[in-house]
Motif scaffolding. Structure first.
Motif: not given
Length: 265
Positions: A222-234
């Motif tokens: 139930d994480c409200p926002l996910l921030v990642t340093i690299s790119a997402p996959t489709r």
């Protein structure tokens, strides 16, 4: 086998001008962690041998063997010459899931996919995220700048990922490190559960790319926002959209990529 997270080894350092010298380099530890539930072997992960109780708790949530409403797992951790055995006890009403998800081979991290036998098990519906982040872009940039100071294992070795619980104001509240990005996030989620820590309008910050498995772990927590340093996959973006999970990717000191309903940004 002890619970230390790093060791050291001598290397020959070669330079472009033909020079050679000897250096001592710190190396991150990576050991097999065998997870058992109610006396039955379930999975073998390759992980940094620290915070194993947190890892098992978070992994169990990601595997849907327990829910956030269940009691915390009782985990016994045993260090052996070959690795670590972590023995956990599931509540009686959660044991049926073991038969559906037992693994038959070792995985290289707690990705939640290795060993799954059919497509229906691999891509299961996710719960809709019910919490909201109150963080703005200034909070994200503040956390990005501060994260390095909370990564002692990576500072020593250059070989560890971090997962951080960040407050709405950008203050880093809790961090877990591991050689595997999935393990680091499981450790963080497990530590939050064991410490009774909530998101409280904050977000998760990961020092990795945004793969679909990390989106699943975030949604299940139930994480409200996910921030990642690299790119997402489709697939990660599609699964996040289905779960109502806002994503910030390629989060760097000069720019962010936003996808999803995070209106405060």
């Amino acid at each position: 086998m002890n619970g230390e997270s790093l060791s050291s080894l001598s290397f020959d350092r070669l330079t472009p001008d033909g020079g050679t010298d000897a250096i001592i380099r710190a190396l991150a530890e990576e050991v097999p962690v065998a997870i058992e539930y109610n006396g039955a072997g379930y999975a073998v992960l390759m992980a940094t041998p620290t915070d194993i109780g947190d890892l098992v708790q978070g992994f169990s949530l990601a595997e849907r063997l327990v829910t956030r409403a269940d009691a915390l797992l009782d985990v016994d951790v045993h260090h052996t010459d070959s690795g670590i055995i972590a023995r956990a006890t599931l509540p009686p009403h959660r044991t049926d899931g073991l038969l559906d998800r037992v693994r038959h081979r070792a995985s290289d991290s707690s990705c939640g996919l290795c060993g799954i036998e059919n497509l229906e098990q691999a891509i299961r519906p996710l719960p809709h995220v019910a919490t909201k982040s109150l963080a703005d872009r200034a909070a994200i940039f503040h956390a990005l700048k501060a994260l390095r100071d909370h990564q002692p294992l990576n500072a020593a070795t250059g070989a560890a990922h971090a997962a951080a619980l960040v407050g709405a104001d950008g203050t880093i509240r809790l961090v877990r490190e591991d050689v595997g990005r999935h393990n680091a996030f499981d450790k963080l989620i497990g530590a939050m559960a064991r410490q009774g820590a909530g998101w409280e309008g904050g977000f998760a910050l990961l020092s990795s790319r945004c793969s679909y498995e990390l989106v699943e772990k975030a949604a299940l927590a139930d994480c409200p926002l996910l921030v990642t340093i690299s790119a997402p996959t489709r697939l990660a973006t599609e699964r996040a959209a289905a779960a109502g999970l806002p994503l910030v990717a390629l989060a760097r000191s000069d720019a962010l990529l936003l996808r999803g309903n995070a209106v405060t940004l």
